[in-house]
Structure formats: C-alpha cells, structure tokens
Design a protein around this motif. Sequence first.
Motif, PDB file in Angstrom:
ATOM      1  N   SER A  52      -2.052   7.230 -11.348  1.00 49.43           N
ATOM      2  CA  SER A  52      -2.517   6.143 -12.227  1.00 49.43           C
ATOM      3  C   SER A  52      -1.444   5.067 -12.377  1.00 49.43           C
ATOM      4  CB  SER A  52      -2.904   6.700 -13.596  1.00 49.43           C
ATOM      5  OG  SER A  52      -1.811   7.383 -14.137  1.00 49.43           O
ATOM      6  N   ASN A  53      -0.287   5.294 -11.765  1.00 49.85           N
ATOM      7  CA  ASN A  53       0.813   4.325 -11.811  1.00 49.85           C
ATOM      8  C   ASN A  53       0.575   3.089 -10.954  1.00 49.85           C
ATOM      9  OD1 ASN A  53       2.713   5.235 -13.516  1.00 49.85           O
ATOM     10  ND2 ASN A  53       3.788   6.492 -12.002  1.00 49.85           N
ATOM     11  N   ALA A  54      -0.310   3.225  -9.971  1.00 48.88           N
ATOM     12  CA  ALA A  54      -0.561   2.083  -9.077  1.00 48.88           C
ATOM     13  C   ALA A  54      -1.397   1.039  -9.815  1.00 48.88           C
ATOM     14  CB  ALA A  54      -1.280   2.561  -7.827  1.00 48.88           C
TER      15      ALA A  54
ATOM     16  N   VAL B  40       3.952  10.576  -4.258  1.00 50.70           N
ATOM     17  CA  VAL B  40       3.487   9.189  -4.281  1.00 50.70           C
ATOM     18  C   VAL B  40       3.939   8.546  -5.595  1.00 50.70           C
ATOM     19  CG1 VAL B  40       1.350   7.858  -4.544  1.00 50.70           C
ATOM     20  CG2 VAL B  40       1.510   9.600  -2.768  1.00 50.70           C
ATOM     21  N   ASP B  41       3.819   9.321  -6.676  1.00 51.91           N
ATOM     22  CA  ASP B  41       4.166   8.849  -8.025  1.00 51.91           C
ATOM     23  C   ASP B  41       5.597   8.338  -8.118  1.00 51.91           C
ATOM     24  OD1 ASP B  41       2.422   8.703 -10.056  1.00 51.91           O
ATOM     25  OD2 ASP B  41       2.652  10.774 -10.728  1.00 51.91           O
ATOM     26  N   SER B  42       6.554   9.129  -7.591  1.00 56.07           N
ATOM     27  CA  SER B  42       7.963   8.719  -7.715  1.00 56.07           C
ATOM     28  C   SER B  42       8.222   7.451  -6.922  1.00 56.07           C
ATOM     29  CB  SER B  42       8.934   9.792  -7.212  1.00 56.07           C
ATOM     30  OG  SER B  42       8.406  11.040  -7.340  1.00 56.07           O
ATOM     31  N   LEU B  43       7.595   7.347  -5.740  1.00 58.25           N
ATOM     32  CA  LEU B  43       7.817   6.135  -4.948  1.00 58.25           C
ATOM     33  C   LEU B  43       7.265   4.916  -5.696  1.00 58.25           C
ATOM     34  CD1 LEU B  43       8.686   4.630  -2.399  1.00 58.25           C
ATOM     35  CD2 LEU B  43       6.517   5.286  -1.323  1.00 58.25           C
ATOM     36  N   ILE B  44       6.082   5.059  -6.294  1.00 59.04           N
ATOM     37  CA  ILE B  44       5.495   3.921  -7.026  1.00 59.04           C
ATOM     38  C   ILE B  44       6.390   3.546  -8.214  1.00 59.04           C
ATOM     39  CG2 ILE B  44       3.517   3.143  -8.401  1.00 59.04           C
ATOM     40  CD1 ILE B  44       1.739   4.830  -6.556  1.00 59.04           C
TER      41      ILE B  44
ATOM     42  N   PHE C 203       0.874  -1.177   0.000  1.00 63.68           N
ATOM     43  CA  PHE C 203       0.000   0.000   0.000  1.00 63.68           C
ATOM     44  C   PHE C 203       0.911   1.226   0.000  1.00 63.68           C
ATOM     45  CE2 PHE C 203      -4.243  -1.450   2.172  1.00 63.68           C
ATOM     46  CZ  PHE C 203      -4.386  -2.437   1.219  1.00 63.68           C
ATOM     47  N   VAL C 204       0.537   2.242  -0.772  1.00 59.71           N
ATOM     48  CA  VAL C 204       1.304   3.486  -0.775  1.00 59.71           C
ATOM     49  C   VAL C 204       0.357   4.647  -0.485  1.00 59.71           C
ATOM     50  CG1 VAL C 204       2.669   5.079  -2.189  1.00 59.71           C
ATOM     51  CG2 VAL C 204       3.072   2.628  -2.365  1.00 59.71           C
ATOM     52  N   GLY C 205       0.753   5.494   0.455  1.00 64.85           N
ATOM     53  CA  GLY C 205      -0.061   6.671   0.776  1.00 64.85           C
ATOM     54  C   GLY C 205       0.127   7.070   2.227  1.00 64.85           C
ATOM     55  N   GLY C 206      -0.709   7.993   2.656  1.00 68.00           N
ATOM     56  CA  GLY C 206      -0.637   8.474   4.040  1.00 68.00           C
ATOM     57  C   GLY C 206      -1.628   9.613   4.197  1.00 68.00           C
TER      58      GLY C 206
ATOM     59  N   ILE D 153      -1.079  -0.968  -4.295  1.00 69.63           N
ATOM     60  CA  ILE D 153      -2.427  -0.400  -4.133  1.00 69.63           C
ATOM     61  C   ILE D 153      -2.300   0.973  -3.489  1.00 69.63           C
ATOM     62  CG2 ILE D 153      -4.700  -0.709  -3.099  1.00 69.63           C
ATOM     63  CD1 ILE D 153      -4.320  -3.691  -3.177  1.00 69.63           C
ATOM     64  N   LEU D 154      -2.921   1.934  -4.146  1.00 70.99           N
ATOM     65  CA  LEU D 154      -2.881   3.300  -3.636  1.00 70.99           C
ATOM     66  C   LEU D 154      -3.858   3.423  -2.455  1.00 70.99           C
ATOM     67  CD1 LEU D 154      -1.427   5.872  -4.514  1.00 70.99           C
ATOM     68  CD2 LEU D 154      -3.383   6.376  -5.988  1.00 70.99           C
ATOM     69  N   PHE D 155      -3.346   4.034  -1.390  1.00 74.03           N
ATOM     70  CA  PHE D 155      -4.122   4.194  -0.151  1.00 74.03           C
ATOM     71  C   PHE D 155      -4.048   5.688   0.196  1.00 74.03           C
ATOM     72  CE2 PHE D 155      -3.647   3.735   4.658  1.00 74.03           C
ATOM     73  CZ  PHE D 155      -4.995   3.602   4.892  1.00 74.03           C
ATOM     74  N   PRO D 156      -4.826   6.493  -0.545  1.00 75.62           N
ATOM     75  CA  PRO D 156      -4.598   7.942  -0.508  1.00 75.62           C
ATOM     76  C   PRO D 156      -5.253   8.646   0.673  1.00 75.62           C
ATOM     77  CG  PRO D 156      -6.346   7.437  -2.051  1.00 75.62           C
ATOM     78  CD  PRO D 156      -5.922   6.123  -1.442  1.00 75.62           C
ATOM     79  N   GLY D 157      -4.570   9.655   1.175  1.00 78.17           N
ATOM     80  CA  GLY D 157      -5.124  10.492   2.237  1.00 78.17           C
ATOM     81  C   GLY D 157      -6.052  11.546   1.682  1.00 78.17           C
ATOM     82  N   ASN D 158      -5.890  11.858   0.405  1.00 76.20           N
ATOM     83  CA  ASN D 158      -6.773  12.827  -0.249  1.00 76.20           C
ATOM     84  C   ASN D 158      -6.599  12.711  -1.763  1.00 76.20           C
ATOM     85  OD1 ASN D 158      -4.576  14.572  -1.187  1.00 76.20           O
ATOM     86  ND2 ASN D 158      -4.304  15.008   0.982  1.00 76.20           N
ATOM     87  N   ALA D 159      -7.406  13.478  -2.498  1.00 73.03           N
ATOM     88  CA  ALA D 159      -7.452  13.345  -3.961  1.00 73.03           C
ATOM     89  C   ALA D 159      -6.117  13.684  -4.622  1.00 73.03           C
ATOM     90  CB  ALA D 159      -8.557  14.235  -4.515  1.00 73.03           C
TER      91      ALA D 159
END
Length: 261
Positions: free
Chosen positions: A86-88, A59-63, A49-52, A75-81
Amino acid sequence: MKSIYKSILLKKDINRKMLAVLLDPDQCRGSVLASTVAVLKAHIPDFIFVGGSHTINSVDSLIDLLKDEIKTKIILFPGNASQFSSNAHALLYLSLLSGRNAEFLIGQHVSSSVAIKKSEIEVIPTGYLLIDGGKPTSVEYISNTRPIPRDKKEIALSTAVAAELLGMKLVYLEAGSGAAHPVPPAMIEYVKSGLSLPLIVGGGIKTKLQLKEAFDAGADLVVVGNIFESEPSKIAEFVALTKTYGVEDFFVEPAINTFKS
Ligand code: 1GP
C-alpha cells in the motif's frame, strides 16, 4: 478519477509520450540502487514501476527507500498478490489475458482484493499481454502461459479490445524482462489502430532507437528495466528522448484557444 490514471489520459491526448523505469527489488540493490537513484534525481521519468514476475527481496522496503529519495510517482507492477504494497502511489491490477491460466486471470486478484480495497491505493485495471520476445522469459515460466506469437498481431488486437470491453483501463504489451526482441513495432501499430485505451509497451528495449520505434508505432508509455541495471546513465538519454514528444502540441494548443476567444 484518481490522479495517476488521469495524468496518463491527459498526456496520451496531447501525444506526450511517457517513460517508466522498472526497478526489480532483486536486481536493484547496493551499488546498482545507489547509482540508479542518483541518476533518477537529475533525470526524472514519468513513473517508477516496482515489481517483477519472481522476487525474493521486499517490494515494500524498496518503495520506502525510493520515496525518501525521489518524488517520482511509484506504480506497483506485481508478479503476484504477495507483492502488494500500500506504500506505492498506484497499482497496476494486471490480468494476464494472453494466457489461459485462471490463477493469473482472476485467482491472484481474489487473494488480494479486500486488502487492496481497504488500502485506498489507486487501482488501475490492466490487460496484460505476453508477446513472444525471442526467448523464454521469467513471466512465461512463472505464469505457465504461452506468449502470443510475434507475427499474430490480429490475436494481440482481439485480446487488447477484449480488455477494453471488459472495462480495463490500460493495455500492456509485454515481451518479458530481458527479452531478446522487443514487441514488434508492426504489432504495436496494429493494436493501437483498434484500441481506445492508453497502450503500454515493454520488454527487451535496450536502445534509444528501439524506444523511438515503440513510441512512433503508437506506445503511449514505454517501460524499461534491464538495460538500466547495467547502465543507469542511459536513463538520462531515454528521459531526454521521451520529452521530445508532444512538445509542439503542448505549445500550439493554448495559442489556438487564445485566438478563438
Ligand atoms: C518487463 O516490460 C518490462 O516487465 C521491462 O523489460 O527489463 O527488458 O526492459 P526490460
């Protein structure tokens, strides 16, 4: 049905428990990132999971970096929009159902919906319930919502069932990253008893015993982040424990089918 959700349903059906390693782009950098990736290459969880709830770094560069290094589904686990990428491989489309802040119930979704649909990413609508983890957490502060009290398992169940009736695909019981106490096993068990959807549990899980308690109480997928930032080697132990679940069911079922035919 797209593939990641389907794989979650299949594993739930045969009681194969799942582990997701949560990587926060602000914490998982430099030497922490390097040692985490090294462990993840040898000890493979079900998902990353990536996000916070509050992130500064991309987030993009880490993915991108993770996809170059490892094959595990992200899987993207976003804190906000603004964290949409779209890389996840898939997106948890989270509604903070325990709160009464319209921004996290529907506002962020409206901001991001068209871009998400165009991207064709696998979208998994998820009812997200914040449970009191014994101390204030970032998600509580940022979302400006109150968590469900730890002893109010009836409220947690009613909220989770509302998610199911609204057509959501997953329910996530969240004590918050770095919580003092994980979601109580009694609450997990109670919610599980009345819910048909796969159940995710996370927040404050630091030991194998806590991981086992969450699985045994009924969590299908457990998310762990914080402890791996200081001790990446624990990923190996947690992955190994997770893989002990559902092994019997997995081998027994084909034998029964063969006998019948
Ligand atoms: C937080 O559930 C996740 O959203 C993981 O929590 O970082 O405390 O493991 P920890």
